[in-house]
Enzyme design. Structure first.
Site, PDB file in Angstrom:
ATOM      1  N   TYR A  84      16.443   4.150 -11.718  1.00 16.89           N
ATOM      2  CA  TYR A  84      15.505   4.145 -10.596  1.00 16.89           C
ATOM      3  C   TYR A  84      16.132   4.898  -9.422  1.00 16.89           C
ATOM      4  CZ  TYR A  84      11.212   2.956  -8.372  1.00 16.89           C
ATOM      5  OH  TYR A  84       9.985   3.069  -7.773  1.00 16.89           O
ATOM      6  N   ARG A 137       2.324  10.042  -3.204  1.00 14.77           N
ATOM      7  CA  ARG A 137       3.340   9.709  -2.194  1.00 14.77           C
ATOM      8  C   ARG A 137       4.561   9.132  -2.907  1.00 14.77           C
ATOM      9  NH1 ARG A 137       6.549   9.369   1.304  1.00 14.77           N
ATOM     10  NH2 ARG A 137       6.246   8.953   3.526  1.00 14.77           N
ATOM     11  N   LYS A 155       9.579   1.360 -12.779  1.00 16.19           N
ATOM     12  CA  LYS A 155       9.269   0.024 -12.270  1.00 16.19           C
ATOM     13  C   LYS A 155       9.155  -0.980 -13.414  1.00 16.19           C
ATOM     14  CE  LYS A 155       8.631   0.587  -7.724  1.00 16.19           C
ATOM     15  NZ  LYS A 155       8.978  -0.252  -6.594  1.00 16.19           N
ATOM     16  N   GLU A 226       1.073   1.712  -6.947  1.00 15.09           N
ATOM     17  CA  GLU A 226       2.407   2.242  -6.643  1.00 15.09           C
ATOM     18  C   GLU A 226       2.332   3.687  -6.140  1.00 15.09           C
ATOM     19  OE1 GLU A 226       6.374   2.010  -6.104  1.00 15.09           O
ATOM     20  OE2 GLU A 226       5.225   0.378  -7.011  1.00 15.09           O
ATOM     21  N   ASP A 227       2.945   3.930  -4.978  1.00 10.32           N
ATOM     22  CA  ASP A 227       3.118   5.284  -4.440  1.00 10.32           C
ATOM     23  C   ASP A 227       1.806   6.035  -4.236  1.00 10.32           C
ATOM     24  OD1 ASP A 227       5.761   4.819  -4.202  1.00 10.32           O
ATOM     25  OD2 ASP A 227       6.417   6.125  -5.818  1.00 10.32           O
ATOM     26  N   ASP A 249       3.049  -2.483  -4.071  1.00 14.61           N
ATOM     27  CA  ASP A 249       4.475  -2.738  -3.861  1.00 14.61           C
ATOM     28  C   ASP A 249       4.992  -2.055  -2.607  1.00 14.61           C
ATOM     29  OD1 ASP A 249       6.995  -3.859  -4.695  1.00 14.61           O
ATOM     30  OD2 ASP A 249       7.597  -1.829  -5.234  1.00 14.61           O
ATOM     31  N   ASP A 250       4.462  -0.877  -2.276  1.00  6.68           N
ATOM     32  CA  ASP A 250       4.927  -0.161  -1.089  1.00  6.68           C
ATOM     33  C   ASP A 250       4.565  -0.910   0.189  1.00  6.68           C
ATOM     34  OD1 ASP A 250       5.820   2.255  -2.580  1.00  6.68           O
ATOM     35  OD2 ASP A 250       3.691   2.376  -3.029  1.00  6.68           O
ATOM     36  N   ASN A 399      13.602   6.447   1.007  1.00  7.65           N
ATOM     37  CA  ASN A 399      14.169   6.877  -0.272  1.00  7.65           C
ATOM     38  C   ASN A 399      13.720   8.305  -0.582  1.00  7.65           C
ATOM     39  OD1 ASN A 399      15.620   4.598  -1.283  1.00  7.65           O
ATOM     40  ND2 ASN A 399      13.670   3.559  -1.581  1.00  7.65           N
TER      41      ASN A 399
END
Length: 559
Positions: A84, A137, A155, A226-227, A249-250, A399
């Protein structure tokens, strides 16, 4: 031997080789799984480049699933940065050029009207956990097109390694709705959908068809967004949170792990949460998500909504988020300071544009960066933080590592060693004035595996912010129960399975107490968690073939 879920490589016993009819198809030596783990570590770390190590680990996953997860579980601290962040960012960027074997489902505009059928193509029908991205993203890297698939895959690997959710329950999905990254579209080897991104109604209809297909084909699944880019991230979360168990999650995972670090830091310095002032540098999905959960935590401490508004300030690329700026994105308006609030904080109207001057007026005790812009926490910014706060908390969370707002060394140097620092990506310990500071990683992996496990065990019909508040408190409590080293705000990632089980229990209890989950007492919940969590070890082959899934893949109702 060709099925990664059944393959043992050289660990097939002589008796198994005879029963399975594979004698002569392997070298004669029989290895234990411990020997195989040692050999795989040698293989991986003989490669010098992180991306090559990532490719090597992916090849192992494609060949021998059990060995891959055993290797990862026993070496989480060493291998998580490879499978990851930060290495997965490189994998996303180079995805088309390192592509070997597909994993998960790729859905593109050509699949419109047929997404239900595409989900049926996935052979495993008892899917309980889906991680989906539209690739726009990715970390702090932006639009990565089809390369974003490495994120859901990564993930779900961490769900299995960190919480024991069997891989047969997991499905990574890429909504490849196109890309606006011209470099990808111009790459002759790009493996994704060649077209500009769907927008507006076409995008919404595509996502709606996907969600309806999930509910039809995988009705027991928890869906993790996610993202997604911030506007879509908030919109989709609000639209679907009540229609199927889902979370972003973000927004929510990041908020819980950040709050846990804050609580751990306050425990170290003996300060109450209710007295802290928070400055969020970055007002996207992560920043606003953190702000929302911090607001909930402060109100749980007895503060009024009006009091909380004076203890949180948000900054974006245009400066302080306040009502006088005019048009603001919907997710920012709830935190926009009013003119009278600026006056109450001692700030002029309009407020200063320079961040050090703004900090001097607000006097925050906690500063959190989610901008994706390296260097945003300049020496002047850090010194301004430390001027009126003896133990400032400085969290550069962007990140991968190259996107961090500052390095831990910079945070400590310009605060005279007084800052409590946590980062989004892993950093080596820092020695400052002869004191060794271990830098805690504010990594969502401390939260989302446990939340997912708790939701599955409780069979929760909805994922709530209260569950993430419970997760944050559980993580902080776990950190507090371990002797922290020189201000480290998070536990060692090698404790991830313990952390995840604790969070799963707290989440399942919250689901039960809120009326969204099964009405089980604590002892049966704890027993169900222990029973459900898979430990990667080889099964004994008895009937001519190895079993596809372990006993832990039984329906949850059996517990």
């Amino acid at each position: 031997m060709r099925d990664p879920a059944q393959n043992k490589d050289a660990a097939f016993s002589l008796a198994e080789r005879r029963r399975l009819g594979i004698e002569g198809m392997l070298p004669p030596a029989v290895l234990t799984i411990q020997q195989q783990v040692a050999m795989e570590l040698e293989h991986i770390f003989s490669k010098k480049e992180p991306l090559e190590q990532y490719i090597g680990l992916t090849a192992l996953l494609d060949r021998n699933e059990t060995l891959f997860y055993r290797l990862l579980v026993e070496n989480l601290e060493r291998l998580t940065p490879i499978v990851y962040t930060p290495t997965v960012g490189l994998a996303c960027q180079q995805y088309s050029h390192i592509f070997r074997r597909p994993r998960g489902l790729f859905l593109c505009p050509n699949d419109r009207g047929q997404i239900d059928e595409r989900l049926k193509n996935f052979l495993q029908r008892d899917v309980r956990l889906i991680v989906v991205t539209d690739n726009e993203r990715i970390l702090g890297l932006g639009d990565q097109g089809a390369g974003g698939m490495a994120i859901p895959v990564g993930k779900l690997i961490l769900y299995t390694a960190g919480a024991g959710i069997h891989p047969s329950f997991c499905l990574p999905v890429s909504l490849d709705v196109g890309t606006d990254n011209s470099a990808l579209l111009e790459d002759p080897y790009y493996v994704g959908y060649r077209g500009r991104r769907l927008r507006g109604a076409a995008y919404d209809e595509f996502v709606e068809e996907f969600v309806m297909a999930v509910k039809h084909i995988f009705p027991s699944a928890l869906l993790q967004w996610e993202d997604f880019k911030k506007a879509n991230a908030f919109r989709l979360l609000e639209r679907y949170a009540g229609r199927l168990p889902s979370f972003n999650d973000d927004i929510q995972g990041t908020s819980a792990v950040a709050l846990a670090g804050i609580l751990s830091g306050l425990d170290l310095i003996g300060r109450p949460l209710r007295d802290q002032r928070f400055l969020m540098i970055g007002s996207g999905a992560a920043g606003v998500g953190i702000g929302r959960l911090v607001r909930s935590a402060l109100m749980a401490e007895g503060l009024s909504a009006a009091q909380v508004r004076l203890q949180q300030a948000f900054v974006d690329s245009a400066g302080l988020v306040w009502e006088g700026r005019g048009e603001l994105d919907a997710h920012k308006r709830e935190f926009a300071l009013r003119g009278e609030e600026l006056a109450a904080l001692g700030l002029p109207v309009p407020p200063p544009a320079e961040l050090p001057r703004l900090i001097g007026g607000l006097r925050p005790t906690v500063m959190i960066g989610t901008t994706g812009q390296p260097g945003d926490f300049t020496p002047a910014v850090i010194r301004a933080m430390a001027k009126d706060c003896d133990r400032p908390m400085i969290f550069p969370l962007s990140n991968p590592t190259s996107k961090a707002e500052c390095t831990p060394s910079e945070a400590l140097l310009h605060s005279d060693g007084r800052a409590l620092v946590a980062t989004g990506s892993p950093f080596d310990p820092v020695v400052f004035n002869g004191v060794r500071h271990v830098i805690g990683q504010c990594n969502n992996v401390f939260v989302f595996p446990g939340v997912g496990l708790g939701v599955l065990i409780s069979e929760a019909s909805r994922v709530t912010d209260s569950m993430f508040l419970a997760a944050a408190r559980a993580l902080a409590g776990f950190t507090r129960s371990r002797a922290t080293e020189n201000g480290c705000l998070y536990p060692n990632i090698q404790h991830l399975r313990e952390v995840s089980k604790l969070i799963a229990l707290k989440v399942a209890q919250t689901a039960r107490d809120e009326g969204y989950g099964r009405s089980l007492e604590d002892a049966p919940l704890q027993a169900a968690i222990e029973e459900f969590a898979w430990w990667p070890d080889y099964d004994t082959c008895t009937q001519g073939a190895a079993p596809r899934s372990p006993r832990h893949a039984e329906p949850l109702e059996s517990f």
